[in-house]
Scaffold this active site. Structure first.
Site, PDB file in Angstrom:
ATOM      1  CB  THR A 102     104.833  12.365  41.411  1.00 24.14           C
ATOM      2  OG1 THR A 102     104.950  10.952  41.392  1.00 24.14           O
ATOM      3  CG2 THR A 102     103.368  12.758  41.314  1.00 24.14           C
ATOM      4  CE  LYS A 126     109.700   7.427  51.505  1.00 19.94           C
ATOM      5  NZ  LYS A 126     109.333   6.184  50.822  1.00 19.94           N
ATOM      6  CG  PHE A 148     106.249   2.025  52.395  1.00 17.79           C
ATOM      7  CD1 PHE A 148     106.336   2.418  51.069  1.00 17.79           C
ATOM      8  CD2 PHE A 148     104.991   1.828  52.961  1.00 17.79           C
ATOM      9  CE1 PHE A 148     105.190   2.600  50.298  1.00 17.79           C
ATOM     10  CE2 PHE A 148     103.837   2.012  52.198  1.00 17.79           C
ATOM     11  CZ  PHE A 148     103.947   2.393  50.862  1.00 17.79           C
ATOM     12  CG  ASP A 155      97.867   4.165  49.592  1.00 18.64           C
ATOM     13  OD1 ASP A 155      98.660   5.049  49.200  1.00 18.64           O
ATOM     14  OD2 ASP A 155      97.502   3.215  48.879  1.00 18.64           O
ATOM     15  NE  ARG A 161      94.283   6.394  50.058  1.00 16.54           N
ATOM     16  CZ  ARG A 161      95.336   6.588  49.259  1.00 16.54           C
ATOM     17  NH1 ARG A 161      96.281   7.412  49.621  1.00 16.54           N
ATOM     18  NH2 ARG A 161      95.450   5.958  48.116  1.00 16.54           N
TER      19      ARG A 161
END
Ligand code: IMP
Ligand code: MG
Length: 170
Positions: A102, A126, A148, A155, A161
């Site tokens: 991203t 990460k 995670f 979220d 969130r």
């Protein structure tokens, strides 16, 4: 599902303060645009920008993985910033960098808009997953292991969130 506290609200606040001190120093007398990545970075970004002492424009961008083509790094835009990025010093604010796809895509887009400089501020990274990616993130809140995580903007299927802390979801 099990939610375990991972990074406290107090720790996040302290880290945000440190980051904003550095950012305010680095962008002194620069034409700064903060570009928050929706939806995940909205909480981090709003805490961050209110503590940055340099005047700046605040805008947002929204992208998501283009199904089936994820490994190629192709994403689709859902919202583009209104502010003209040309000759601006752009700071992209992200919630988390996982594979790095991203952020690579977003940096490329900002550069294509002829920004003067592009830097990245991410609350979480990460780290181990990024060994294969050129690792040039400028402002990092916390380096985390491959969990995670949710909360403080992050979220799981739209939930969690609003949590003021970051938790591990198992
Ligand atoms: P990347 O392109 O693989 O770096 O993924 C970045 C995006 O994936 C982030 O902006 C998040 O929206 C999402 N993501 C990655 N890891 C997590 C996580 O642990 N919790 C919540 N969202 C995540
Ligand atoms: Mg995100």
């Amino acid at each position: 599902m099990n939610l375990k506290k991972y990074i406290s609200e107090k720790k996040i606040k302290a880290r945000v303060k440190k980051l904003t001190q550095k950012i305010s120093e680095d962008y002194k007398s620069k034409d700064l645009v903060i570009l928050g990545v929706l939806n995940g970075a909205v909480i981090f970004c709003s805490d961050l920008c209110r503590q940055i002492s340099v005047n700046h424009h605040l805008d947002f961008i929204k992208v998501s993985s283009y199904k089936g083509l994820k490994s190629s790094g192709t994403l689709e835009f859902h919202l583009l910033p209104k502010v003209d990025l040309k000759n601006k010093h752009v700071l992209i604010v992200e919630d988390i960098i996982d594979t790095g796809l991203t952020i690579k895509f977003l940096k490329k887009y900002v550069k294509s808009q002829k920004a003067a400089t592009v830097r990245v501020c991410s609350l979480l990274v990460k780290k181990e997953k990024l060994a294969h990616v050129k690792n040039d993130f400028d402002y990092i809140g916390f380096e985390i292991d491959d969990h995670f995580v949710v909360g403080y903007g992050l979220d799981y299927n739209g939930s969690y969130r609003h949590l003021p802390y970051i938790g591990i979801l198992k």
